[in-house]
Motif scaffolding. Structure first.
Motif, PDB file in Angstrom:
ATOM      1  N   TYR A 159      13.894   7.855 -15.862  1.00  0.00           N
ATOM      2  CA  TYR A 159      12.773   8.178 -14.996  1.00  0.00           C
ATOM      3  C   TYR A 159      12.748   7.165 -13.853  1.00  0.00           C
ATOM      4  O   TYR A 159      12.989   5.963 -14.054  1.00  0.00           O
ATOM      5  CB  TYR A 159      11.448   8.126 -15.759  1.00  0.00           C
ATOM      6  N   ALA A 160      12.466   7.643 -12.648  1.00  0.00           N
ATOM      7  CA  ALA A 160      12.403   6.784 -11.466  1.00  0.00           C
ATOM      8  C   ALA A 160      11.237   7.222 -10.600  1.00  0.00           C
ATOM      9  O   ALA A 160      10.834   8.401 -10.602  1.00  0.00           O
ATOM     10  CB  ALA A 160      13.712   6.853 -10.675  1.00  0.00           C
ATOM     11  N   VAL A 161      10.718   6.240  -9.814  1.00  0.00           N
ATOM     12  CA  VAL A 161       9.634   6.525  -8.893  1.00  0.00           C
ATOM     13  C   VAL A 161       9.997   5.919  -7.542  1.00  0.00           C
ATOM     14  O   VAL A 161      10.480   4.786  -7.453  1.00  0.00           O
ATOM     15  CB  VAL A 161       8.286   5.961  -9.403  1.00  0.00           C
TER      16      VAL A 161
ATOM     17  N   VAL B  19       0.867  -1.189   0.000  1.00  0.00           N
ATOM     18  CA  VAL B  19       0.000   0.000   0.000  1.00  0.00           C
ATOM     19  C   VAL B  19       0.893   1.225   0.000  1.00  0.00           C
ATOM     20  O   VAL B  19       1.766   1.366   0.869  1.00  0.00           O
ATOM     21  CB  VAL B  19      -0.935   0.026   1.222  1.00  0.00           C
ATOM     22  N   VAL B  20       0.695   2.121  -0.980  1.00  0.00           N
ATOM     23  CA  VAL B  20       1.530   3.303  -1.156  1.00  0.00           C
ATOM     24  C   VAL B  20       0.907   4.483  -0.417  1.00  0.00           C
ATOM     25  O   VAL B  20      -0.286   4.768  -0.580  1.00  0.00           O
ATOM     26  CB  VAL B  20       1.706   3.633  -2.645  1.00  0.00           C
ATOM     27  N   GLN B  21       1.745   5.136   0.371  1.00  0.00           N
ATOM     28  CA  GLN B  21       1.284   6.375   1.012  1.00  0.00           C
ATOM     29  C   GLN B  21       1.757   7.593   0.231  1.00  0.00           C
ATOM     30  O   GLN B  21       1.002   8.535   0.046  1.00  0.00           O
ATOM     31  CB  GLN B  21       1.791   6.443   2.453  1.00  0.00           C
ATOM     32  N   HIS B  22       2.997   7.605  -0.227  1.00  0.00           N
ATOM     33  CA  HIS B  22       3.544   8.725  -0.991  1.00  0.00           C
ATOM     34  C   HIS B  22       4.290   8.172  -2.199  1.00  0.00           C
ATOM     35  O   HIS B  22       4.882   7.080  -2.140  1.00  0.00           O
ATOM     36  CB  HIS B  22       4.512   9.557  -0.142  1.00  0.00           C
ATOM     37  N   GLN B  23       4.254   8.976  -3.315  1.00  0.00           N
ATOM     38  CA  GLN B  23       5.043   8.654  -4.502  1.00  0.00           C
ATOM     39  C   GLN B  23       5.781   9.909  -4.944  1.00  0.00           C
ATOM     40  O   GLN B  23       5.232  11.005  -4.932  1.00  0.00           O
ATOM     41  CB  GLN B  23       4.157   8.130  -5.629  1.00  0.00           C
TER      42      GLN B  23
ATOM     43  N   ASN C  62      16.204  12.107 -14.472  1.00  0.00           N
ATOM     44  CA  ASN C  62      17.652  12.322 -14.445  1.00  0.00           C
ATOM     45  C   ASN C  62      18.121  12.796 -13.068  1.00  0.00           C
ATOM     46  O   ASN C  62      18.949  13.700 -12.938  1.00  0.00           O
ATOM     47  CB  ASN C  62      18.081  13.314 -15.525  1.00  0.00           C
ATOM     48  N   GLY C  63      17.544  12.224 -12.009  1.00  0.00           N
ATOM     49  CA  GLY C  63      17.956  12.516 -10.649  1.00  0.00           C
ATOM     50  C   GLY C  63      17.252  13.703 -10.022  1.00  0.00           C
ATOM     51  O   GLY C  63      17.375  13.918  -8.806  1.00  0.00           O
ATOM     52  N   GLY C  64      16.538  14.497 -10.789  1.00  0.00           N
ATOM     53  CA  GLY C  64      15.824  15.654 -10.245  1.00  0.00           C
ATOM     54  C   GLY C  64      14.346  15.342 -10.026  1.00  0.00           C
ATOM     55  O   GLY C  64      13.726  14.622 -10.827  1.00  0.00           O
ATOM     56  N   GLU C  65      13.793  15.893  -8.947  1.00  0.00           N
ATOM     57  CA  GLU C  65      12.385  15.633  -8.618  1.00  0.00           C
ATOM     58  C   GLU C  65      11.463  16.344  -9.603  1.00  0.00           C
ATOM     59  O   GLU C  65      11.688  17.499  -9.984  1.00  0.00           O
ATOM     60  CB  GLU C  65      12.064  16.096  -7.198  1.00  0.00           C
ATOM     61  N   ILE C  66      10.424  15.654 -10.020  1.00  0.00           N
ATOM     62  CA  ILE C  66       9.441  16.209 -10.965  1.00  0.00           C
ATOM     63  C   ILE C  66       8.264  16.772 -10.178  1.00  0.00           C
ATOM     64  O   ILE C  66       7.744  16.127  -9.260  1.00  0.00           O
ATOM     65  CB  ILE C  66       8.963  15.119 -11.950  1.00  0.00           C
ATOM     66  N   LYS C  67       7.860  17.969 -10.551  1.00  0.00           N
ATOM     67  CA  LYS C  67       6.696  18.613  -9.945  1.00  0.00           C
ATOM     68  C   LYS C  67       5.574  18.719 -10.982  1.00  0.00           C
ATOM     69  O   LYS C  67       5.824  18.724 -12.195  1.00  0.00           O
ATOM     70  CB  LYS C  67       7.045  20.020  -9.441  1.00  0.00           C
ATOM     71  N   ASN C  68       4.343  18.813 -10.487  1.00  0.00           N
ATOM     72  CA  ASN C  68       3.204  19.034 -11.386  1.00  0.00           C
ATOM     73  C   ASN C  68       3.334  20.400 -12.038  1.00  0.00           C
ATOM     74  O   ASN C  68       3.474  21.427 -11.348  1.00  0.00           O
ATOM     75  CB  ASN C  68       1.883  18.959 -10.618  1.00  0.00           C
ATOM     76  N   ASP C  69       3.310  20.453 -13.378  1.00  0.00           N
ATOM     77  CA  ASP C  69       3.346  21.712 -14.111  1.00  0.00           C
ATOM     78  C   ASP C  69       2.617  21.498 -15.435  1.00  0.00           C
ATOM     79  O   ASP C  69       1.884  20.512 -15.609  1.00  0.00           O
ATOM     80  CB  ASP C  69       4.789  22.184 -14.304  1.00  0.00           C
ATOM     81  N   SER C  70       2.819  22.433 -16.355  1.00  0.00           N
ATOM     82  CA  SER C  70       2.115  22.352 -17.634  1.00  0.00           C
ATOM     83  C   SER C  70       2.609  21.201 -18.499  1.00  0.00           C
ATOM     84  O   SER C  70       1.958  20.843 -19.496  1.00  0.00           O
ATOM     85  CB  SER C  70       2.266  23.670 -18.392  1.00  0.00           C
TER      86      SER C  70
ATOM     87  N   SER D 245       2.321  11.453 -16.365  1.00  0.00           N
ATOM     88  CA  SER D 245       2.025  11.763 -17.764  1.00  0.00           C
ATOM     89  C   SER D 245       2.902  12.909 -18.210  1.00  0.00           C
ATOM     90  O   SER D 245       3.016  13.938 -17.511  1.00  0.00           O
ATOM     91  CB  SER D 245       0.547  12.129 -17.937  1.00  0.00           C
ATOM     92  N   ILE D 246       3.539  12.739 -19.389  1.00  0.00           N
ATOM     93  CA  ILE D 246       4.325  13.796 -20.019  1.00  0.00           C
ATOM     94  C   ILE D 246       3.456  14.366 -21.130  1.00  0.00           C
ATOM     95  O   ILE D 246       3.157  13.688 -22.120  1.00  0.00           O
ATOM     96  CB  ILE D 246       5.646  13.243 -20.575  1.00  0.00           C
ATOM     97  N   LEU D 247       3.039  15.605 -20.952  1.00  0.00           N
ATOM     98  CA  LEU D 247       2.124  16.232 -21.906  1.00  0.00           C
ATOM     99  C   LEU D 247       2.937  16.838 -23.037  1.00  0.00           C
ATOM    100  O   LEU D 247       3.798  17.697 -22.815  1.00  0.00           O
ATOM    101  CB  LEU D 247       1.284  17.303 -21.193  1.00  0.00           C
ATOM    102  N   GLY D 248       2.629  16.392 -24.280  1.00  0.00           N
ATOM    103  CA  GLY D 248       3.380  16.875 -25.444  1.00  0.00           C
ATOM    104  C   GLY D 248       4.856  16.541 -25.348  1.00  0.00           C
ATOM    105  O   GLY D 248       5.701  17.439 -25.247  1.00  0.00           O
ATOM    106  N   PRO D 249       5.224  15.283 -25.320  1.00  0.00           N
ATOM    107  CA  PRO D 249       6.651  14.921 -25.159  1.00  0.00           C
ATOM    108  C   PRO D 249       7.495  15.448 -26.308  1.00  0.00           C
ATOM    109  O   PRO D 249       7.045  15.561 -27.444  1.00  0.00           O
ATOM    110  CB  PRO D 249       6.621  13.388 -25.144  1.00  0.00           C
ATOM    111  N   ASN D 250       8.726  15.812 -25.979  1.00  0.00           N
ATOM    112  CA  ASN D 250       9.690  16.255 -26.979  1.00  0.00           C
ATOM    113  C   ASN D 250      11.041  15.623 -26.666  1.00  0.00           C
ATOM    114  O   ASN D 250      11.185  14.862 -25.713  1.00  0.00           O
ATOM    115  CB  ASN D 250       9.760  17.778 -27.046  1.00  0.00           C
TER     116      ASN D 250
END
Length: 701
Positions: free
Chosen positions: A205-207, A166-170, A175-183, A193-198
C-alpha cells in the motif's frame, strides 16, 4: 504626423471619455471585480495581495470579511486610517484601491475572503476569494491499525503522518493500482480503511501526498493473517428477533489459512444456497424460526468447528383485537376477546372482570347481569411479542329510540308497512312486537324479520292501517325499553316552494309524519298550462280554474321540480298524499307569480275606511276650532282684578258729569289722564294740582 491628425486623436480620446462618463452616469451602478484569480495558493510566510478593482462611484466604503467576520474596513481616500481587526494588524494591509495584502501570512489565515463595497444611494457590490496556504511536505510515514490485518474483522486502517506540511490531495495505491472509494475501501482525511479485510488485501500500500509547492510518497506492506479459530455467527441486521416478511442474512466467519469453507444446516437439511458463509433468508415466515448450525472445515488442517445460532421469527396477529358481549340465557353476559393468528399467540385478559384468568389467542368470561354492569366500560388487554393493544366494550341496556316507518306497494298490489325498531344496546337487544296487548307473530298479515328488528304489515285496504297501535320492546339482560307506534292515514306535515332566479322553475319539498301510511303523492297545480322546452313552442296563458295533477311521485320521494313556468303568470301548487288509491288531506297551497288584484274583503275594507277617515277629519277640525275660541276668550279678559268698591261706585254714579254741588264756583279737578300722554300729545303745560276744599254734603231722604 501632421497637426490635424494629432487633433483628431485628442478629440477621439475626449469623446471616449465623455461617452464613458455618460454611460456610467446612466447606469449609476457600483461594480467591484477581482484582479486575477479568485483562488490564491501561497506558501506560508510569504506576502500576497487579494487585488480588486471597482467602478461606478468614487471613494466607496470597503469591508473585507473573513468567513463571516469583518477584518478590515475603510473609506477609500479617507484621511482616517483603515479599521483593521486587532488580531490581524501585523498581517493585514488595506491598499488605496481597496485590495487586501497579507504580510508573512501564517497557516491560520487559510480561509474564504469577501470584499464588499458600498456607496450611499447605490447598491452593494462584492466579490469573493479563497486563500489556500501551504507548507512543504516532509517526512511522511504510514502506520496500520491494528498492527496486522485479520480476515473477517470489521475494518483495517492505514494512517499517514508527517513532520510538517499541508496536504492538498492524497492518492492511495494497492500493488501499483489506484484505489477508489467503494464498498470495500473508504478513504478519509489522513487514512484508508479496508472494510472487512480478506486475504486478497495482502500486498503493498502506498500514499501520494501533493500540494502546489511539493509532494511526498510513503509505502508499507500489509499481510492478512489466517488461522483456524472459533466461528463468528452474525445476523444482519442484528436483532433479537425478526418479524415475518422481513429479510435477513446469516454470516459465518472464521480466521484461518487457507480460508475455511462454511456450511449451514437447518434441522437435518443442508442449505446449499449459502455463499462464502453468508446465508440469505428472504421474506421469512414463522416456520423458519429455529436453530441454524454453521460448520467450518479447514481443507489443509482438516480441523472442523461448528456453532449454533437460534433464529426467532415472530408473526403479528391479524388485524386488531376484537371484543364482544353476548346474552347468555337472558340473565347472563358472555364477554369474549380474540386476537387470532400470530406466533407466539397473543395473551388476552379482562383485568376489570378477572385479574387472574387469561387466555391465548381467544378468551371468554361469563358474568351474571347486574345494574353495576350497565354503562360500564370493560377492557380487554392483548399482549404480543410484537405489539400490545386493547379493545373496549361498554355494556348498556337498550337506549331510547325512534321507530322508523316505511310504506310500499308490493307486486300483489297490497300496501306493506314496515316498522323498524333499533335501539343501541350491548349486548344487542332482542325486539318483541305486540298489538293491543297481544303478541304479534309472523303470519299472513304480519311478518317479523330474522333479527326481530323489522315488522312488516300487509293489507290491500288503506283503512286497515288507520289508528292501528303497535308496540315494540327492545330488551337484553341489562334492561328493556318500549315504544308505541300509532299508524295514521296519508298526510303531509309541512311543505315548501322554492323558485329559481328567473321564476321559470320551482322546487316543491314536503315532509311526512313518521307514522303516516303513504305510498305516493299527486302534485297538483292551478294556473296556465306549463310551457314547453321546445324553442318554437306556443306559449298559452289559459288554463283550468281548478287544481289538476301534473306529476305523481312515489312514497319515498320528498321533493320534485316543476318547469317550465311563465314568470308573468300566477300558479298555485299543492301536494296530495295517497295510500294506494286513498287520498289524504292536501298540503297548504303555495302561490308563485304576480298578484290577482284586490280581493273582495280588501275592497270592502277600503270602502269602509273612506267615510271613517272623513269623520275623523271633521272631528279634528272641530277640536281645533274650540281650542282657538277658548284662547281668544281668555285673551279678552281684564288682566287685573276689579274691587267691589269700584263696582259699587259705578252702580251709584252712572252719570259721569260733575256733581251739582260743584257749580257754586268750584273748579273741576284736573284731567289726570293727560299726565299719561306722550310728550307729543301735550299742547299745554301740566296744571298745578290744587286739592279741592272740603265740601259738606247733606243728603235728604
Amino acid at each position: 504626423m501632421t497637426c490635424p491628425e494629432e487633433l483628431k486623436k485628442v478629440a477621439a480620446v475626449i469623446l471616449a471619455l465623455l461617452l464613458r462618463s455618460a454611460f456610467q452616469g446612466a447606469h449609476c451602478e457600483l461594480v467591484v471585480s477581482p484582479v486575477g484569480p479568485t483562488l490564491v495558493n501561497v506558501m506560508a510566510g510569504s506576502n500576497v495581495t487579494l487585488a480588486v478593482s471597482f467602478s461606478g462611484a468614487p471613494d466607496p466604503v470597503v469591508t473585507w470579511i473573513r468567513g463571516i467576520l469583518p477584518v478590515a474596513t475603510w473609506t477609500l481616500n479617507s484621511s482616517e486610517a483603515p479599521d483593521i481587526d486587532m488580531n490581524g494588524r501585523d498581517v493585514l494591509r488595506l491598499e488605496k484601491d481597496g485590495s487586501l495584502t497579507f504580510v508573512n501570512v501564517p497557516l491560520s489565515y487559510d480561509s474564504n475572503y469577501t470584499v464588499e463595497m458600498t456607496k450611499s444611494g447605490l447598491g452593494k457590490a462584492f466579490t469573493s476569494f479563497t486563500l489556500k496556504i501551504f507548507e512543504t511536505l516532509q517526512n511522511v510515514t504510514l502506520n496500520t491499525q491494528p498492527d496486522f490485518a485479520e480476515e473477517g474483522s470489521d475494518v483495517f486502517t492505514l494512517h499517514y503522518s508527517m513532520l510538517r506540511g499541508v496536504v492538498q490531495h492524497q492518492v492511495w495505491f494497492f500493488n501499483g493500482g489506484e484505489i477508489k472509494n467503494d464498498s470495500h475501501h473508504l478513504m478519509e482525511q489522513e487514512s484508508l480503511s479496508i472494510l472487512g479485510p480478506n486475504r486478497s488485501d495482502t500486498g503493498e500500500y502506498a500514499v501520494l501526498l501533493t500540494n502546489p509547492f511539493s509532494n511526498a510518497t510513503a509505502r508499507t506492506n500489509v499481510a492478512v493473517r489466517y488461522g483456524p479459530d472459533e466461528p463468528k455467527l452474525e445476523t444482519h441486521p442484528p436483532q433479537i428477533f425478526y418479524v415475518s416478511g422481513e429479510s435477513l442474512n446469516l454470516t459465518c466467519q472464521s480466521d484461518g489459512f487457507p480460508q475455511p469453507t462454511p456450511v449451514w444446516t437447518f434441522g437435518d437439511e443442508i442449505l446449499s444456497d449459502s455463499h462464502e458463509g453468508v446465508l440469505s433468508l428472504m421474506n421469512v415466515s414463522a416456520t423458519q424460526g429455529g436453530d441454524y448450525v454453521c460448520t467450518l472445515l479447514n481443507e489443509d488442517t482438516k480441523e472442523r468447528r461448528e456453532k449454533t445460532l437460534r433464529l426467532r421469527i415472530y408473526e403479528r396477529p391479524l388485524g386488531d383485537p376484537t371484543c364482544s358481549v353476548d346474552s347468555l340465557n337472558s340473565t347472563g353476559l358472555l364477554f369474549h376477546c380474540g386476537w387470532m393468528g400470530g406466533t407466539p399467540p397473543a395473551e388476552l385478559s379482562f383485568p376489570a372482570i378477572s385479574a387472574s384468568n387469561n387466555g391465548l389467542g381467544d378468551f371468554s368470561v361469563t358474568l351474571e347481569a347486574s345494574d353495576s354492569l350497565n354503562g360500564r366500560n370493560i377492557q380487554c388487554i392483548a399482549k404480543h411479542k410484537l405489539d400490545s393493544r386493547s379493545c373496549n366494550i361498554t355494556t348498556r341496556s337498550p337506549l331510547k329510540f325512534v321507530p322508523f316507518v316505511r310504506t310500499i306497494v308490493d307486486n300483489d298490489g297490497k300496501i306493506v308497512v314496515t316498522v323498524q325498531c333499533l335501539s343501541e344496546a350491548s349486548p344487542e337487544a332482542v325486539v318483541s312486537w305486540s298489538r293491543g296487548g297481544q303478541a304479534v307473530s309472523s303470519g299472513t298479515t304480519h311478518h317479523i324479520s330474522g333479527d326481530t328488528t323489522l315488522l312488516s304489515i300487509r293489507h290491500v285496504n288503506a283503512s286497515y292501517f288507520l289508528l292501528q297501535n303497535y308496540t315494540c320492546t327492545c330488551s337484553n339482560p341489562l334492561g328493556s325499553h318500549s315504544r308505541e307506534i300509532q299508524l295514521q292515514g296519508p298526510s303531509i306535515s309541512r311543505s315548501s316552494l322554492f323558485p329559481n332566479q328567473d321564476g321559470t322553475i320551482i322546487t316543491l319539498t314536503w315532509e311526512v309524519p313518521n307514522a303516516s301510511v303513504v305510498t305516493g303523492f299527486d302534485i297538483q297545480m292551478k294556473g296556465p298550462q306549463l310551457q314547453s322546452n321546445a324553442p318554437n313552442a306556443t306559449r298559452t296563458k289559459a288554463g283550468s280554474d281548478g287544481f289538476r295533477t301534473i306529476q305523481r311521485k312515489t312514497g319515498l320521494d320528498r321533493k320534485t321540480d316543476v318547469f317550465v313556468l311563465d314568470p308573468k303568470s300566477t300558479y298555485r301548487f299543492r301536494i296530495i298524499p295517497k295510500a294506494r288509491l286513498t287520498p289524504g288531506e292536501p298540503s297548504e297551497v303555495h302561490r308563485i307569480g304576480p298578484g290577482d288584484g284586490l280581493s273582495g274583503p280588501a275592497i270592502a275594507g277600503i270602502a269602509a275606511g273612506i267615510p271613517c277617515s272623513l269623520l275623523f277629519l271633521l272631528l279634528l277640525c272641530c277640536l281645533i276650532y274650540l281650542c282657538v275660541s277658548y284662547c281668544k276668550k281668555k285673551n279678552n279678559q281684564t288682566p287685573y282684578p276689579v274691587t267691589r268698591a269700584v263696582e259699587k261706585t259705578k252702580a251709584a254714579q252712572p252719570d259721569k258729569s260733575p256733581h251739582i254741588l260743584l257749580a257754586g264756583g268750584l273748579k273741576s279737578p284736573p284731567d289726570y289722564n293727560r299726565l299719561h300722554r306722550a310728550p307729543s300729545e301735550r299742547f299745554v303745560d301740566l296744571p298745578t294740582f290744587v286739592p279741592p276744599p272740603p265740601v259738606r254734603v247733606a243728603t235728604t231722604v
